[in-house]
Enzyme design. Structure first.
Site, PDB file in Angstrom:
ATOM      1  N   GLY A  58      62.670  64.264  23.297  1.00  0.00           N
ATOM      2  CA  GLY A  58      61.857  64.540  22.126  1.00  0.00           C
ATOM      3  C   GLY A  58      62.608  64.849  20.853  1.00  0.00           C
ATOM      4  N   TRP A  60      64.145  62.824  18.718  1.00  0.00           N
ATOM      5  CA  TRP A  60      63.759  61.928  17.620  1.00  0.00           C
ATOM      6  C   TRP A  60      62.329  62.202  17.168  1.00  0.00           C
ATOM      7  CZ3 TRP A  60      65.878  56.398  16.803  1.00  0.00           C
ATOM      8  CH2 TRP A  60      67.273  56.430  16.806  1.00  0.00           C
ATOM      9  N   ASP A  78      57.390  57.423  26.947  1.00  0.00           N
ATOM     10  CA  ASP A  78      58.512  57.448  27.890  1.00  0.00           C
ATOM     11  C   ASP A  78      57.968  57.524  29.304  1.00  0.00           C
ATOM     12  OD1 ASP A  78      61.732  58.154  27.345  1.00  0.00           O
ATOM     13  OD2 ASP A  78      61.032  58.508  29.391  1.00  0.00           O
ATOM     14  N   ASP A  96      55.342  53.500  31.232  1.00  0.00           N
ATOM     15  CA  ASP A  96      56.392  52.492  31.150  1.00  0.00           C
ATOM     16  C   ASP A  96      56.029  51.524  30.025  1.00  0.00           C
ATOM     17  OD1 ASP A  96      57.686  49.786  31.854  1.00  0.00           O
ATOM     18  OD2 ASP A  96      58.634  51.132  33.285  1.00  0.00           O
ATOM     19  N   ASP A 120      65.570  54.800  20.779  1.00  0.00           N
ATOM     20  CA  ASP A 120      66.901  55.303  21.112  1.00  0.00           C
ATOM     21  C   ASP A 120      67.132  55.256  22.616  1.00  0.00           C
ATOM     22  OD1 ASP A 120      69.418  56.498  20.391  1.00  0.00           O
ATOM     23  OD2 ASP A 120      68.663  58.427  21.118  1.00  0.00           O
ATOM     24  N   LYS A 160      68.415  51.040  19.290  1.00  0.00           N
ATOM     25  CA  LYS A 160      69.746  51.233  19.866  1.00  0.00           C
ATOM     26  C   LYS A 160      70.121  50.050  20.742  1.00  0.00           C
ATOM     27  CE  LYS A 160      70.654  54.506  23.018  1.00  0.00           C
ATOM     28  NZ  LYS A 160      70.949  55.897  23.444  1.00  0.00           N
TER      29      LYS A 160
END
Length: 224
Positions: A58, A60, A78, A96, A120, A160
């Protein structure tokens, strides 16, 4: 989709940034990565709708929520459950990224199309090159598949990437979908890490309606 990487014993977890995050109330040292990206690229702004894909634990979410303010809305997703952050403008979904209906759940919580999509997340690495590359590719393709549904035209993306041919292929495709793109490393990234971030701004492709959701509607859902 493989689970995102979780803290383990392969690196020294409690470095200076980890200790700083603990003192300052951030869920992870990764919060400082988003702060660094924001200082350089100014992607996030007050009042925006933001989606964070692979948001655990958490950090971000916390940074994005502060920037967009009470007028904005931040929704994280997540496979791991995110402990409540106590932020009125932030909501976390446990799912998912490849689950059927996950895009509709995100849009319902967000109240409309996202101005910015963040990611990320990283695959849980095994040390087996072929397996790790396949997991990275699967994760990036899941994010890529959600963009046409979640991100508004002219919206922005921060993603990322781990150094691999699969990641390079995804970057090549995304470059064709945004007006401006840049690959960058961060001072806040751990030493010896191969991660980089794609900052893509000005999505040029139209959104793809999904499930009959009114994606042009504004404001967060009632009761949030």
């Amino acid at each position: 989709m493989p689970r995102a990487a979780r803290p383990g014993t392969a690196y020294q977890r409690k470095d200076a940034l980890h200790q700083r995050a603990k003192r300052e109330g951030f869920r992870s040292r990764a919060a400082y990565k988003l702060q660094e990206l924001q200082r350089t690229h100014r992607v996030l702004r007050r009042g925006q709708r933001v989606v964070d894909l692979g948001c655990w634990p958490g950090g971000w979410l916390q940074v994005a929520a502060r920037i967009v303010g009470a007028e904005g809305r931040v929704v994280g997703v997540d496979v791991a459950e995110v402990e409540p952050l106590g932020l009125a403008n932030t909501f976390a979904i446990q799912a998912d990224l490849t689950e059927p209906g996950v895009a509709e759940r995100i849009l319902d919580a967000l109240g409309g199309l996202a101005d910015v999509v963040l990611c990320d997340a990283a695959p849980k690495l095994t040390g087996v090159r072929a397996t790790d590359r396949a997991r990275e590719e699967s994760l990036l393709e899941a994010v890529e598949a959600l963009l046409p549904v979640l991100l508004r035209p002219d919206g922005d993306l921060i993603l990322k990437l781990l150094d691999s041919p699969e990641a390079q292929a995804v970057v090549a495709r995304l470059r064709k979908q945004f007006a401006r793109t840049k690959l960058t490393g961060l001072a806040t990234t751990r030493r010896h890490s191969s991660e980089r971030y794609l900052v893509a701004q000005g999505r040029s492709l139209p959104y793809v309606p999904s499930g009959g959701h009114d994606q042009a509607s504004g404001g967060p859902p009632e009761g949030t």
